[in-house]
Design a protein around this motif. Structure first.
Motif, PDB file in Angstrom:
ATOM      1  N   TYR A  43      82.747 101.770  -3.834  1.00  0.00           N
ATOM      2  CA  TYR A  43      83.843 102.722  -4.048  1.00  0.00           C
ATOM      3  C   TYR A  43      84.008 103.628  -2.820  1.00  0.00           C
ATOM      4  O   TYR A  43      85.126 103.894  -2.372  1.00  0.00           O
TER       5      TYR A  43
ATOM      6  N   ARG B 156      81.174 105.276 -19.163  1.00  0.00           N
ATOM      7  CA  ARG B 156      81.549 106.370 -18.257  1.00  0.00           C
ATOM      8  C   ARG B 156      80.388 107.348 -18.099  1.00  0.00           C
ATOM      9  O   ARG B 156      80.096 107.819 -16.997  1.00  0.00           O
TER      10      ARG B 156
ATOM     11  N   GLU C 244      86.770 109.974 -13.145  1.00  0.00           N
ATOM     12  CA  GLU C 244      87.957 109.657 -13.938  1.00  0.00           C
ATOM     13  C   GLU C 244      87.696 108.442 -14.828  1.00  0.00           C
ATOM     14  O   GLU C 244      87.113 107.452 -14.391  1.00  0.00           O
ATOM     15  N   LYS C 245      88.155 108.547 -16.058  1.00  0.00           N
ATOM     16  CA  LYS C 245      87.929 107.448 -17.003  1.00  0.00           C
ATOM     17  C   LYS C 245      88.798 106.254 -16.633  1.00  0.00           C
ATOM     18  O   LYS C 245      89.983 106.394 -16.324  1.00  0.00           O
ATOM     19  N   ARG C 246      88.186 105.080 -16.656  1.00  0.00           N
ATOM     20  CA  ARG C 246      88.889 103.867 -16.276  1.00  0.00           C
ATOM     21  C   ARG C 246      89.514 103.197 -17.494  1.00  0.00           C
ATOM     22  O   ARG C 246      89.137 103.461 -18.635  1.00  0.00           O
ATOM     23  N   GLN C 247      90.441 102.314 -17.225  1.00  0.00           N
ATOM     24  CA  GLN C 247      91.130 101.615 -18.301  1.00  0.00           C
ATOM     25  C   GLN C 247      90.137 100.760 -19.093  1.00  0.00           C
ATOM     26  O   GLN C 247      89.335 100.031 -18.522  1.00  0.00           O
TER      27      GLN C 247
ATOM     28  N   GLU D 295      87.536 101.556 -20.558  1.00  0.00           N
ATOM     29  CA  GLU D 295      86.137 101.943 -20.388  1.00  0.00           C
ATOM     30  C   GLU D 295      85.666 102.754 -21.595  1.00  0.00           C
ATOM     31  O   GLU D 295      86.371 103.663 -22.049  1.00  0.00           O
TER      32      GLU D 295
END
Length: 328
Positions: free
Chosen positions: A41, A72, A62-65, A67
């Motif tokens: 990253y 997280r 930031e929360k991922r799709q 996830e």
């Protein structure tokens, strides 16, 4: 030694942290993978900061799709460990507040005793179609009886060595378990007899490559591929008439551990032990790091066996006698 090639500006600190954790006895496998993701990253975003800044961390948090909260949480936890380590060696970093631990609403599948009998029967009636020299079919009747009768993890069972299984004294030694601890697991005479039957047929294999391991495939190799056992388990469930719902609802192999734990707590309670007094015993037997991991079995036991709750309530009523009111 790391299993990944770290190459970001934080590479040295990441590898040093992993080495330190493993020197302290932690496996640090999941965290290593998360830190490798963080390393990639940083490279993809062209971050060249020598310290971990708020910008780096806040974008990572930031929360991922699609996830889950638990995933997280583990991502953020690993990064905070890295940032804290760097602070300890004199590099100033931004350290965010940990998010709340996500509450799990997961309810394990508890096999009924009738379902377990159907599973054992399905194991015993398995037939191997074709020539599959690496098949693990030889271990399945014993393996699933062992998992149900002891509550050990599937990985712990497959890693057993002959020197760990003491059938004359009816106990097994679980080494290098999930929490990097060893423990002794007593077993019943009936399970010892089942293990002896398996060993009798195992010794007739023409080739034994991994001789020191207890569970061997037909080719004589260690049964190390858990996914192979999982595929067989799906067939066993089908033959036993137990529907597989999937989507993390099981039934799963690991639910045999939950089933053992629940029935063990039920047995101790029926024999007069208090549920909460039974928790440390069960936690030690299962290899739990703390009794918090065992506590949910108390709630589950009360739901599945409500008569135990009524029994406890009746006992509690006898602790203090009813007050007698005189004429004074």
């Amino acid at each position: 030694m790391s299993n990944y090639n770290f190459s970001s500006v934080y590479a040295k600190h990441i590898t040093d942290l992993i080495s330190m954790k493993r020197d302290f006895g932690y496996k640090y496998v999941t965290e290593e993978f998360v830190l490798y993701q963080f390393d990639q990253y940083v490279i993809c975003n062209n971050f060249t900061f020598t310290s971990i800044t708020a910008e780096v961390i806040e974008r990572w948090m930031e929360k991922r799709q699609n996830e889950t909260d638990a995933t997280r949480y583990s991502r953020i936890s690993a990064l905070i460990q890295l940032a804290s380590y760097m602070c300890d060696i004199g590099i100033s970093n931004y350290i965010p507040r940990m998010p709340r631990i996500p509450k799990s609403d997961f309810i394990p599948y508890i096999y009924s005793r009738e379902e377990m009998q159907a599973i054992f029967k399905a194991c015993d009636n398995l037939i191997l179609s074709g020539l599959h020299f690496n098949s693990v079919i030889i271990i399945l009747p014993t393996l699933f009886r062992m998992l149900y009768a002891t509550g050990i993890r599937i990985s712990e069972a497959l890693n057993l060595q002959d020197s760990d299984v003491h059938l004359d004294e009816n106990y097994m030694v679980i080494k290098e378990a999930k929490n990097r601890t060893d423990r002794i697991v007593p077993i019943s005479q009936s399970l010892s007899d089942v293990c002896r039957q398996y060993v009798h047929y195992r010794e007739r294999l023409p080739l034994k490559v991994d001789k020191k391991y207890f569970f061997l495939s037909l080719s004589g190799h260690k049964c190390g591929a858990k996914h192979t056992v999982f595929r067989w388990f799906r067939l066993i469930l089908k033959n036993a008439g137990i529907p597989f719902t999937g989507n993390h609802h099981g039934p799963r192999i690991h639910d045999l551990r939950h089933t053992f734990s629940l029935y063990a707590m039920e047995k101790m309670t029926r024999e007069g032990s208090d549920m909460y007094h039974s928790m440390p015993i069960l936690a030690t037997y299962l290899g739990h790091k703390s009794i918090q991991s065992t506590e949910h079995y108390v709630r589950l036991c009360r739901v599945i066996f409500p008569e135990l709750e009524r029994q406890i309530e009746f006992i509690n009523q006898q602790i203090y006698p009813e007050p007698e009111y005189g004429n004074d």
